[in-house]
Scaffold this motif. Structure first.
Motif, PDB file in Angstrom:
ATOM      1  N   CYS A  36      57.191  65.568  13.486  1.00 17.75           N
ATOM      2  CA  CYS A  36      58.552  65.703  13.985  1.00 17.75           C
ATOM      3  C   CYS A  36      59.496  64.938  13.058  1.00 17.75           C
ATOM      4  O   CYS A  36      59.320  63.729  12.874  1.00 17.75           O
ATOM      5  N   CYS A  39      61.545  61.989  15.178  1.00 13.15           N
ATOM      6  CA  CYS A  39      60.951  60.721  15.637  1.00 13.15           C
ATOM      7  C   CYS A  39      59.704  60.335  14.843  1.00 13.15           C
ATOM      8  O   CYS A  39      59.172  59.243  15.030  1.00 13.15           O
ATOM      9  N   CYS A  50      58.548  68.913  20.157  1.00 14.38           N
ATOM     10  CA  CYS A  50      57.942  67.587  20.123  1.00 14.38           C
ATOM     11  C   CYS A  50      57.760  67.067  21.548  1.00 14.38           C
ATOM     12  O   CYS A  50      58.732  67.006  22.320  1.00 14.38           O
ATOM     13  N   CYS A  53      59.926  63.358  21.691  1.00 16.47           N
ATOM     14  CA  CYS A  53      61.388  63.254  21.738  1.00 16.47           C
ATOM     15  C   CYS A  53      62.071  64.557  22.151  1.00 16.47           C
ATOM     16  O   CYS A  53      63.275  64.579  22.380  1.00 16.47           O
TER      17      CYS A  53
HETATM   18 ZN   LIG Z   1      59.926  63.917  18.013  1.00 14.65          ZN
END
Ligand SMILES: [Zn+2]
Length: 148
Positions: A36, A39, A50, A53
């Motif tokens: 990701c 994050c 994700c 996040c």
């Molecule tokens: Zn993420």
């Protein structure tokens, strides 16, 4: 997009779409796993979103295919979806844990000797080109031993 990636798309039967970068990477000779970009969480098996996040973006990062045996199993029978490997039976499948990718765990058929096969043993991956045994797409194979 390279021509071989298009070929991979037409032959992948078990993909979900979110894992497309994995197959494209293997076709290009790279072991890539998704992360990701928002994050930094590694996402494998690949997902469109994700779980940490909620971000929708993913980046495919080339990772050294080195890790350890998380678990393994021996196949004694060529099931309907693995008929292509009937001549390899029995064979070992390794679930390798990759510390360079947040301990993502990636399946692959064991290549080479089984000496030292145990949970925690170091493994190094290589990419086999598409073949009839892998339903026509490239595949990661794990071999016992650390990176040399
Ligand atoms: Zn993420």
């Amino acid at each position: 997009m390279p021509d071989n990636a298009v070929a991979a798309e037409t032959t992948i039967t078990g993909g979900i779409g979110a894992d497309r970068g994995y197959w494209d990477g293997l076709a290009a000779g790279e072991f890539r796993l998704p992360r990701c970009p928002d994050c930094g969480t590694w996402r494998w098996p690949a997902h469109f979103r994700c779980g940490h996040c909620g971000g929708w973006e993913q980046e495919w990062v080339a990772v050294e295919p080195v890790g350890t045996v998380y678990t393994w199993t021996r196949s004694w029978y060529a099931f309907d979806r693995t008929k292509e490997r009937v001549e390899d039976v029995p064979y070992v499948v390794v679930l390798a844990e990759i510390p360079g990718a947040g301990n993502a765990r990636v399946l692959g058929v064991l290549k080479g000797s089984e000496d030292g096969l145990r949970v925690g043993a170091p493994v190094t991956g290589s990419i086999d080109p598409p073949s009839g045994r892998s339903k026509g797409y490239p595949a990661v194979r794990w071999a016992l031993g650390g990176a040399s």
